[in-house]
Design a protein around this motif. Sequence first.
Motif, PDB file in Angstrom:
ATOM      1  N   ARG A 186      14.528   8.760  -0.950  1.00 48.81           N
ATOM      2  CA  ARG A 186      13.795   7.716  -0.215  1.00 48.81           C
ATOM      3  C   ARG A 186      14.400   6.330  -0.421  1.00 48.81           C
ATOM      4  O   ARG A 186      13.837   5.335   0.035  1.00 48.81           O
ATOM      5  CB  ARG A 186      12.337   7.726  -0.677  1.00 48.81           C
ATOM      6  N   VAL A 191       2.574  -0.593  -6.107  1.00 52.06           N
ATOM      7  CA  VAL A 191       2.174   0.230  -4.970  1.00 52.06           C
ATOM      8  C   VAL A 191       0.735   0.676  -5.203  1.00 52.06           C
ATOM      9  O   VAL A 191       0.444   1.408  -6.144  1.00 52.06           O
ATOM     10  CB  VAL A 191       3.092   1.453  -4.807  1.00 52.06           C
ATOM     11  N   GLN A 243       0.845  -1.193   0.000  1.00 58.64           N
ATOM     12  CA  GLN A 243       0.000   0.000   0.000  1.00 58.64           C
ATOM     13  C   GLN A 243       0.880   1.243   0.000  1.00 58.64           C
ATOM     14  O   GLN A 243       2.003   1.227   0.514  1.00 58.64           O
ATOM     15  CB  GLN A 243      -0.899   0.021   1.235  1.00 58.64           C
ATOM     16  N   GLU A 244       0.342   2.291  -0.568  1.00 62.67           N
ATOM     17  CA  GLU A 244       1.052   3.565  -0.570  1.00 62.67           C
ATOM     18  C   GLU A 244       1.406   3.963   0.862  1.00 62.67           C
ATOM     19  O   GLU A 244       0.584   3.804   1.776  1.00 62.67           O
ATOM     20  CB  GLU A 244       0.157   4.642  -1.209  1.00 62.67           C
ATOM     21  N   GLY A 245       2.603   4.447   1.056  1.00 69.69           N
ATOM     22  CA  GLY A 245       3.056   4.844   2.379  1.00 69.69           C
ATOM     23  C   GLY A 245       3.878   3.781   3.084  1.00 69.69           C
ATOM     24  O   GLY A 245       4.636   4.101   4.010  1.00 69.69           O
ATOM     25  N   GLU A 246       3.728   2.530   2.661  1.00 72.48           N
ATOM     26  CA  GLU A 246       4.518   1.460   3.265  1.00 72.48           C
ATOM     27  C   GLU A 246       5.926   1.440   2.678  1.00 72.48           C
ATOM     28  O   GLU A 246       6.209   2.072   1.669  1.00 72.48           O
ATOM     29  CB  GLU A 246       3.833   0.108   3.028  1.00 72.48           C
ATOM     30  N   ASN A 247       6.802   0.709   3.346  1.00 71.50           N
ATOM     31  CA  ASN A 247       8.167   0.533   2.840  1.00 71.50           C
ATOM     32  C   ASN A 247       8.238  -0.730   1.988  1.00 71.50           C
ATOM     33  O   ASN A 247       7.532  -1.709   2.246  1.00 71.50           O
ATOM     34  CB  ASN A 247       9.155   0.422   3.996  1.00 71.50           C
ATOM     35  N   THR A 268      11.408   3.822   1.044  1.00 77.21           N
ATOM     36  CA  THR A 268      10.569   4.233   2.173  1.00 77.21           C
ATOM     37  C   THR A 268       9.401   5.090   1.697  1.00 77.21           C
ATOM     38  O   THR A 268       9.475   5.744   0.660  1.00 77.21           O
ATOM     39  CB  THR A 268      11.390   5.022   3.204  1.00 77.21           C
ATOM     40  N   ALA A 269       8.327   5.042   2.476  1.00 76.59           N
ATOM     41  CA  ALA A 269       7.145   5.864   2.182  1.00 76.59           C
ATOM     42  C   ALA A 269       6.770   5.770   0.712  1.00 76.59           C
ATOM     43  O   ALA A 269       6.735   6.781  -0.004  1.00 76.59           O
ATOM     44  CB  ALA A 269       7.398   7.314   2.593  1.00 76.59           C
ATOM     45  N   SER A 270       6.498   4.578   0.251  1.00 75.63           N
ATOM     46  CA  SER A 270       6.275   4.340  -1.177  1.00 75.63           C
ATOM     47  C   SER A 270       5.088   5.126  -1.723  1.00 75.63           C
ATOM     48  O   SER A 270       4.151   5.460  -0.998  1.00 75.63           O
ATOM     49  CB  SER A 270       6.074   2.845  -1.436  1.00 75.63           C
ATOM     50  N   ARG A 271       5.169   5.396  -3.021  1.00 76.35           N
ATOM     51  CA  ARG A 271       4.124   6.126  -3.735  1.00 76.35           C
ATOM     52  C   ARG A 271       3.664   5.290  -4.929  1.00 76.35           C
ATOM     53  O   ARG A 271       4.394   4.414  -5.393  1.00 76.35           O
ATOM     54  CB  ARG A 271       4.685   7.459  -4.241  1.00 76.35           C
TER      55      ARG A 271
END
Lengths: 115, 110
Positions: free
Chosen positions: B60, B108, B14-18, B77-80
């Motif tokens: 990131r 993602v 999910q977006e926001g995960e690493n 990190t903080a995937s988009r």
Amino acid sequence: EAGVAQSPRYKIIEKRQSVAFWCNPISGHATLYWYQQILGQGPKLLIQFQNNGVVDDSQLPKDRFSAERLKGVDSTLKIQPAKLEDSAVYLCASSLQGWGQETQYFGPGTRLLVL
Amino acid sequence: SQQGEEDPQALSIQEGENATMNCSYKTSINNLQWYRQNSGRGLVHLILIRSNEREKHSGRLRVTLDTSKKSSSLLITASRAADTASYFCAIFGRSNDMRFGAGTRLTVKP
């Protein structure tokens, strides 16, 4: 700064025909690479030039593939005759000095379909 | 051929995960590089880490290299959603040869 240019972008041929791809690297880059990328796989190095000399062509199927970089600038990759399994994207890349010590800049690729 | 092998083959987050991707290889290397390829496009260089380096950062992205285990990892990190792509490690070996792995396909979800 212009990137690596390749042409054509797409090519459809029948098996046993010949095809040629062209690559113009970034100006001033000494090293040029040709890769074959089959769908779902990573790029496979076919040949690496340092200026106009060949550094590595160990994975080039020399019975049907040939490549040249006559003036140490642009390059052509030829397949003659083509087989069905040659269907792939052919990527050209260049780097400033080579020897894997630097970033490789890739062109958009030529997508080849052999029928 | 000392091609790198990426693990996992596919990763969905999910977006926001690493996101963490791993690359293993078999012989000595000069350096290891990570590239990204968006669907139907050319490859873009992300990071180069030399054999005497252990960790590098770029925005990131964080890459580690463990030469004793012959492995590297790429952490995003903080995937988009825009990070959706295939990620490849490329091994530059002692014989001046360059070999890519089969890649990890990252999705993602927004």
